[in-house]
Design a protein around this motif. Structure first.
Motif, PDB file in Angstrom:
ATOM      1  N   LYS A 130      -2.998  -5.660  -0.987  1.00 23.18           N
ATOM      2  CA  LYS A 130      -2.369  -4.832  -1.958  1.00 23.18           C
ATOM      3  C   LYS A 130      -3.478  -3.297  -1.950  1.00 23.18           C
ATOM      4  N   THR A 131      -2.854  -2.691  -1.090  1.00 23.99           N
ATOM      5  CA  THR A 131      -3.782  -1.467  -1.719  1.00 23.99           C
ATOM      6  C   THR A 131      -2.641  -0.015  -1.847  1.00 23.99           C
ATOM      7  N   LYS A 132      -3.160   0.807  -3.062  1.00 24.23           N
ATOM      8  CA  LYS A 132      -2.218   1.482  -2.996  1.00 24.23           C
ATOM      9  C   LYS A 132      -3.787   3.094  -4.206  1.00 24.23           C
ATOM     10  N   GLU A 173       8.024   5.476  -1.713  1.00 24.40           N
ATOM     11  CA  GLU A 173       7.966   6.944  -2.742  1.00 24.40           C
ATOM     12  C   GLU A 173       6.754   6.412  -3.867  1.00 24.40           C
ATOM     13  N   THR A 174       5.955   5.102  -4.205  1.00 28.22           N
ATOM     14  CA  THR A 174       5.040   4.800  -4.351  1.00 28.22           C
ATOM     15  C   THR A 174       4.059   4.908  -2.989  1.00 28.22           C
ATOM     16  N   SER A 193       2.197  10.005   1.579  1.00 27.53           N
ATOM     17  CA  SER A 193       2.020  11.360   1.839  1.00 27.53           C
ATOM     18  C   SER A 193       1.813  11.638   0.922  1.00 27.53           C
ATOM     19  N   LEU A 194       0.761  11.573   0.580  1.00 29.03           N
ATOM     20  CA  LEU A 194       0.282  12.563   0.318  1.00 29.03           C
ATOM     21  C   LEU A 194      -1.334  13.921   0.634  1.00 29.03           C
ATOM     22  N   THR A 195      -1.391  12.783   2.101  1.00 27.82           N
ATOM     23  CA  THR A 195      -2.748  13.716   2.427  1.00 27.82           C
ATOM     24  C   THR A 195      -1.880  13.903   3.690  1.00 27.82           C
ATOM     25  N   TRP A 238      11.126   0.094   0.919  1.00 27.72           N
ATOM     26  CA  TRP A 238      10.504  -0.371   1.413  1.00 27.72           C
ATOM     27  C   TRP A 238      10.627  -1.080   3.153  1.00 27.72           C
ATOM     28  N   TYR A 239       9.349  -0.510   3.303  1.00 26.85           N
ATOM     29  CA  TYR A 239       9.581  -0.557   4.975  1.00 26.85           C
ATOM     30  C   TYR A 239       9.145  -1.397   5.325  1.00 26.85           C
TER      31      TYR A 239
END
Length: 311
Positions: free
Chosen positions: A255-257, A181-182, A223-225, A119-120
Protein backbone atom coordinates in the motif's frame (compact mmCIF):
# COMPACT_ATOMS: atom_id res chain seq x y z
CA UNK A 1 20.33 11.64 102.00
CA UNK A 2 18.89 8.35 100.80
CA UNK A 3 16.55 10.11 98.41
CA UNK A 4 19.47 11.98 96.84
CA UNK A 5 21.43 8.78 96.36
CA UNK A 6 18.45 7.04 94.77
CA UNK A 7 17.94 9.90 92.30
CA UNK A 8 21.59 9.94 91.33
CA UNK A 9 21.54 6.16 90.89
CA UNK A 10 18.49 6.27 88.62
CA UNK A 11 20.06 9.06 86.57
CA UNK A 12 23.23 6.96 86.16
CA UNK A 13 21.22 3.92 85.06
CA UNK A 14 19.31 5.96 82.43
CA UNK A 15 22.53 7.39 81.07
CA UNK A 16 24.02 3.91 80.93
CA UNK A 17 20.99 2.66 78.96
CA UNK A 18 21.30 5.55 76.50
CA UNK A 19 24.99 5.04 75.95
CA UNK A 20 24.81 1.26 75.64
CA UNK A 21 21.79 1.19 73.25
CA UNK A 22 22.51 0.16 69.65
CA UNK A 23 22.80 3.04 67.17
CA UNK A 24 20.06 3.41 64.61
CA UNK A 25 22.45 3.13 61.62
CA UNK A 26 25.38 0.75 61.58
CA UNK A 27 28.29 0.87 59.15
CA UNK A 28 30.12 -2.25 58.13
CA UNK A 29 33.84 -2.23 57.61
CA UNK A 30 35.30 -3.28 54.25
CA UNK A 31 35.75 -7.03 53.88
CA UNK A 32 39.28 -8.23 53.31
CA UNK A 33 39.87 -11.40 51.29
CA UNK A 34 43.04 -13.39 51.44
CA UNK A 35 44.96 -14.61 48.42
CA UNK A 36 43.77 -18.19 48.78
CA UNK A 37 40.13 -17.17 49.25
CA UNK A 38 38.15 -17.79 46.02
CA UNK A 39 34.63 -16.48 45.29
CA UNK A 40 33.80 -19.89 43.84
CA UNK A 41 34.13 -21.35 47.32
CA UNK A 42 31.01 -19.46 48.38
CA UNK A 43 28.76 -20.64 45.54
CA UNK A 44 25.79 -22.78 46.54
CA UNK A 45 26.37 -26.48 46.20
CA UNK A 46 24.69 -27.79 43.02
CA UNK A 47 23.57 -31.39 43.18
CA UNK A 48 23.13 -31.79 39.39
CA UNK A 49 26.12 -31.37 37.04
CA UNK A 50 26.40 -28.16 35.05
CA UNK A 51 26.58 -30.00 31.72
CA UNK A 52 24.76 -33.05 30.55
CA UNK A 53 27.55 -34.61 28.53
CA UNK A 54 25.33 -37.22 26.91
CA UNK A 55 22.88 -34.63 25.56
CA UNK A 56 25.68 -32.28 24.50
CA UNK A 57 27.50 -35.04 22.64
CA UNK A 58 24.34 -36.23 20.91
CA UNK A 59 23.44 -32.75 19.65
CA UNK A 60 27.05 -32.12 18.58
CA UNK A 61 27.12 -35.28 16.47
CA UNK A 62 23.66 -34.57 15.03
CA UNK A 63 24.55 -30.98 14.14
CA UNK A 64 27.84 -32.02 12.55
CA UNK A 65 26.05 -34.60 10.44
CA UNK A 66 23.43 -32.16 9.14
CA UNK A 67 26.03 -29.45 8.51
CA UNK A 68 28.31 -31.77 6.58
CA UNK A 69 25.63 -33.44 4.47
CA UNK A 70 23.37 -30.34 4.09
CA UNK A 71 20.40 -32.61 4.65
CA UNK A 72 18.07 -29.81 5.65
CA UNK A 73 18.92 -27.80 2.54
CA UNK A 74 18.35 -30.85 0.36
CA UNK A 75 14.93 -31.36 1.92
CA UNK A 76 14.14 -27.67 1.41
CA UNK A 77 15.26 -27.85 -2.22
CA UNK A 78 13.12 -30.90 -2.90
CA UNK A 79 10.16 -29.23 -1.23
CA UNK A 80 10.41 -26.02 -3.24
CA UNK A 81 11.64 -27.31 -6.62
CA UNK A 82 9.28 -26.92 -9.57
CA UNK A 83 9.81 -29.20 -12.55
CA UNK A 84 9.73 -26.81 -15.49
CA UNK A 85 10.18 -29.65 -17.98
CA UNK A 86 6.60 -30.70 -17.40
CA UNK A 87 4.41 -28.73 -19.75
CA UNK A 88 1.42 -29.04 -17.43
CA UNK A 89 3.20 -27.17 -14.64
CA UNK A 90 3.86 -24.12 -16.79
CA UNK A 91 0.21 -23.98 -17.84
CA UNK A 92 -1.52 -24.86 -14.58
CA UNK A 93 0.58 -22.86 -12.09
CA UNK A 94 -0.33 -19.41 -13.49
CA UNK A 95 -4.01 -20.38 -13.64
CA UNK A 96 -3.95 -21.63 -10.06
CA UNK A 97 -2.26 -18.47 -8.80
CA UNK A 98 -4.65 -16.20 -10.68
CA UNK A 99 -7.60 -18.13 -9.24
CA UNK A 100 -6.20 -17.67 -5.72
CA UNK A 101 -5.52 -14.01 -6.42
CA UNK A 102 -9.05 -13.25 -7.54
CA UNK A 103 -10.47 -14.97 -4.46
CA UNK A 104 -8.47 -12.88 -1.99
CA UNK A 105 -10.72 -10.69 0.23
CA UNK A 106 -8.69 -7.55 -0.51
CA UNK A 107 -8.92 -8.24 -4.26
CA UNK A 108 -12.68 -8.66 -4.05
CA UNK A 109 -12.96 -5.51 -1.96
CA UNK A 110 -10.97 -3.35 -4.39
CA UNK A 111 -12.23 -4.98 -7.59
CA UNK A 112 -15.86 -4.31 -6.63
CA UNK A 113 -15.78 -1.26 -4.33
CA UNK A 114 -18.72 0.94 -3.43
CA UNK A 115 -17.00 3.93 -5.02
CA UNK A 116 -16.24 2.07 -8.25
CA UNK A 117 -15.65 5.31 -10.14
CA UNK A 118 -12.51 6.04 -8.06
CA UNK A 119 -10.59 2.74 -8.22
CA UNK A 120 -9.04 1.30 -11.39
CA UNK A 121 -7.35 -2.05 -11.83
CA UNK A 122 -4.15 -2.59 -13.80
CA UNK A 123 -2.48 -5.98 -14.35
CA UNK A 124 1.02 -5.76 -15.74
CA UNK A 125 4.57 -4.75 -14.97
CA UNK A 126 4.69 -2.96 -18.31
CA UNK A 127 3.18 0.42 -19.26
CA UNK A 128 1.74 0.87 -15.78
CA UNK A 129 1.86 4.62 -16.10
CA UNK A 130 -0.66 7.39 -15.92
CA UNK A 131 -1.21 7.40 -19.68
CA UNK A 132 -2.77 3.93 -19.38
CA UNK A 133 -4.87 5.10 -16.45
CA UNK A 134 -5.98 8.13 -18.47
CA UNK A 135 -7.00 5.75 -21.24
CA UNK A 136 -9.31 3.90 -18.84
CA UNK A 137 -10.74 7.09 -17.38
CA UNK A 138 -11.45 8.74 -20.74
CA UNK A 139 -13.31 5.79 -22.17
CA UNK A 140 -13.87 4.72 -25.75
CA UNK A 141 -15.81 7.78 -26.90
CA UNK A 142 -12.85 10.13 -26.76
CA UNK A 143 -9.58 9.93 -28.56
CA UNK A 144 -7.88 8.02 -25.80
CA UNK A 145 -5.33 6.23 -27.96
CA UNK A 146 -3.46 9.49 -28.47
CA UNK A 147 -2.63 9.52 -24.78
CA UNK A 148 -0.82 6.19 -24.94
CA UNK A 149 2.94 6.62 -24.94
CA UNK A 150 5.01 3.58 -25.80
CA UNK A 151 8.45 3.31 -24.26
CA UNK A 152 11.04 1.11 -25.90
CA UNK A 153 12.39 0.25 -22.46
CA UNK A 154 9.19 -1.64 -21.65
CA UNK A 155 9.81 -4.02 -24.53
CA UNK A 156 13.23 -4.99 -23.22
CA UNK A 157 13.55 -7.74 -20.57
CA UNK A 158 14.06 -6.42 -17.05
CA UNK A 159 14.52 -7.95 -13.61
CA UNK A 160 10.84 -8.04 -12.76
CA UNK A 161 9.40 -8.70 -16.23
CA UNK A 162 11.81 -11.38 -17.40
CA UNK A 163 14.33 -12.68 -14.85
CA UNK A 164 11.89 -13.09 -11.97
CA UNK A 165 8.84 -13.92 -14.11
CA UNK A 166 9.36 -17.66 -13.76
CA UNK A 167 7.81 -20.43 -11.66
CA UNK A 168 8.90 -19.85 -8.11
CA UNK A 169 9.50 -16.15 -8.73
CA UNK A 170 6.88 -13.57 -9.71
CA UNK A 171 5.03 -15.88 -12.07
CA UNK A 172 1.84 -13.90 -12.63
CA UNK A 173 1.52 -10.20 -13.32
CA UNK A 174 1.02 -8.14 -10.18
CA UNK A 175 -2.25 -6.30 -9.76
CA UNK A 176 -2.28 -2.57 -9.07
CA UNK A 177 -5.40 -0.79 -7.84
CA UNK A 178 -5.15 2.99 -8.18
CA UNK A 179 -7.44 5.57 -6.59
CA UNK A 180 -7.69 8.56 -8.92
CA UNK A 181 -8.83 10.91 -6.14
CA UNK A 182 -6.42 10.10 -3.30
CA UNK A 183 -3.54 8.94 -5.58
CA UNK A 184 -3.17 5.81 -3.45
CA UNK A 185 -2.11 2.50 -4.96
CA UNK A 186 -2.51 -1.04 -3.67
CA UNK A 187 -0.26 -3.62 -5.31
CA UNK A 188 -0.74 -7.37 -4.85
CA UNK A 189 2.28 -9.52 -5.70
CA UNK A 190 2.86 -13.26 -5.38
CA UNK A 191 6.37 -14.06 -4.15
CA UNK A 192 7.65 -17.60 -4.74
CA UNK A 193 10.41 -19.68 -3.18
CA UNK A 194 13.05 -18.61 -5.68
CA UNK A 195 13.06 -15.15 -4.14
CA UNK A 196 14.38 -16.44 -0.81
CA UNK A 197 17.65 -15.62 0.88
CA UNK A 198 17.32 -17.79 3.96
CA UNK A 199 15.02 -20.80 3.55
CA UNK A 200 11.35 -19.83 3.37
CA UNK A 201 12.15 -16.08 3.83
CA UNK A 202 12.01 -13.51 1.04
CA UNK A 203 15.37 -11.82 0.46
CA UNK A 204 15.60 -8.23 1.68
CA UNK A 205 16.98 -7.12 -1.68
CA UNK A 206 13.90 -8.47 -3.46
CA UNK A 207 11.68 -6.51 -1.07
CA UNK A 208 13.72 -3.38 -1.76
CA UNK A 209 13.34 -3.96 -5.52
CA UNK A 210 9.56 -4.32 -5.21
CA UNK A 211 9.38 -1.14 -3.14
CA UNK A 212 11.53 0.74 -5.63
CA UNK A 213 9.28 -0.33 -8.51
CA UNK A 214 6.11 0.41 -6.55
CA UNK A 215 7.26 3.90 -5.58
CA UNK A 216 8.04 4.80 -9.19
CA UNK A 217 4.72 3.36 -10.36
CA UNK A 218 2.83 5.40 -7.81
CA UNK A 219 4.69 8.57 -8.78
CA UNK A 220 3.87 8.07 -12.46
CA UNK A 221 0.20 7.35 -11.72
CA UNK A 222 -0.18 10.28 -9.34
CA UNK A 223 -1.85 13.46 -10.54
CA UNK A 224 0.49 15.50 -8.31
CA UNK A 225 3.58 14.87 -10.45
CA UNK A 226 4.65 16.42 -13.74
CA UNK A 227 5.43 13.20 -15.63
CA UNK A 228 3.38 10.14 -16.41
CA UNK A 229 6.34 7.88 -17.24
CA UNK A 230 7.78 5.60 -14.59
CA UNK A 231 11.36 5.82 -15.78
CA UNK A 232 11.33 9.59 -15.47
CA UNK A 233 11.48 9.19 -11.71
CA UNK A 234 14.54 8.40 -9.66
CA UNK A 235 14.42 7.20 -6.06
CA UNK A 236 16.86 9.51 -4.29
CA UNK A 237 16.31 8.35 -0.71
CA UNK A 238 14.83 4.97 0.22
CA UNK A 239 14.27 4.04 3.88
CA UNK A 240 13.16 0.50 4.76
CA UNK A 241 12.12 -0.77 8.18
CA UNK A 242 11.77 -4.55 8.28
CA UNK A 243 9.19 -5.29 10.99
CA UNK A 244 8.49 -9.02 10.55
CA UNK A 245 9.90 -11.85 8.39
CA UNK A 246 8.29 -12.07 4.95
CA UNK A 247 7.62 -15.72 4.17
CA UNK A 248 7.69 -17.02 0.62
CA UNK A 249 4.93 -18.59 -1.46
CA UNK A 250 2.28 -16.06 -0.46
CA UNK A 251 0.58 -12.95 -1.77
CA UNK A 252 1.90 -9.73 -0.28
CA UNK A 253 0.08 -6.40 -0.37
CA UNK A 254 1.96 -3.14 -0.94
CA UNK A 255 0.00 0.00 0.00
CA UNK A 256 1.54 3.27 -1.19
CA UNK A 257 0.45 6.87 -0.71
CA UNK A 258 1.86 10.38 -0.50
CA UNK A 259 3.45 11.32 2.80
CA UNK A 260 1.64 14.24 4.38
CA UNK A 261 3.14 17.47 5.75
CA UNK A 262 6.45 17.24 3.90
CA UNK A 263 8.19 20.48 2.98
CA UNK A 264 9.86 20.84 -0.40
CA UNK A 265 7.48 18.64 -2.41
CA UNK A 266 6.34 19.99 -5.78
CA UNK A 267 5.40 18.57 -9.16
CA UNK A 268 9.03 17.52 -9.69
CA UNK A 269 9.66 16.01 -6.25
CA UNK A 270 7.35 13.82 -4.20
CA UNK A 271 7.70 11.94 -0.91
CA UNK A 272 5.87 8.62 -0.65
CA UNK A 273 5.37 6.08 2.11
CA UNK A 274 4.56 2.42 1.72
CA UNK A 275 3.52 -0.52 3.90
CA UNK A 276 3.91 -4.19 2.97
CA UNK A 277 1.32 -6.44 4.58
CA UNK A 278 0.06 -9.97 4.39
CA UNK A 279 -3.40 -10.60 3.00
CA UNK A 280 -4.61 -10.75 6.62
CA UNK A 281 -3.25 -7.29 7.41
CA UNK A 282 -0.06 -8.15 9.35
CA UNK A 283 2.58 -5.45 8.81
CA UNK A 284 5.83 -6.84 7.39
CA UNK A 285 7.74 -3.81 6.12
CA UNK A 286 7.40 -0.03 6.39
CA UNK A 287 9.18 2.24 3.95
CA UNK A 288 9.41 5.81 2.68
CA UNK A 289 11.13 7.35 -0.33
CA UNK A 290 11.86 10.68 -1.98
CA UNK A 291 11.47 10.64 -5.77
CA UNK A 292 12.59 13.25 -8.27
CA UNK A 293 11.47 13.71 -11.87
CA UNK A 294 14.64 13.54 -13.98
CA UNK A 295 12.89 13.54 -17.37
CA UNK A 296 15.14 10.74 -18.63
CA UNK A 297 12.44 8.66 -20.33
CA UNK A 298 10.73 11.74 -21.80
CA UNK A 299 14.00 12.99 -23.30
CA UNK A 300 14.72 9.54 -24.72
CA UNK A 301 11.32 9.45 -26.44
CA UNK A 302 11.97 12.89 -27.92
CA UNK A 303 15.35 11.80 -29.24
CA UNK A 304 13.84 8.69 -30.83
CA UNK A 305 11.18 10.86 -32.46
CA UNK A 306 13.88 13.17 -33.90
CA UNK A 307 15.76 10.19 -35.33
CA UNK A 308 12.60 8.96 -37.03
CA UNK A 309 12.09 12.37 -38.60
CA UNK A 310 15.60 12.31 -40.00
CA UNK A 311 15.00 9.02 -41.71
Amino acid sequence: MMRGNIKSLSTFVNQAKFTTSKPRFQFRNYAVRSINDSPFDHLPIRKKPWFNWKTTTAFFILGSYFAYNETLFNVYENFTTIDENKHNNLELLPLQLEYKLKNLPIYQQLAHPKNADKWYKLMSWENLDRNVLDNQVKGDNEDSNSAIISQSEYKEPTLTTHTLATPGGILIKPVIFCNVETNETVTIVHAGYRLCGYPFLIHGGIIATLLNETFKRNASLSSLTSSNLKDDFKVENLTINYRNPTFANQFIVVKTKKKENVEGDDNKTITLESVIQTTKGKVLVKSSAVLHDTGRATNQIKQEAKLKNWF
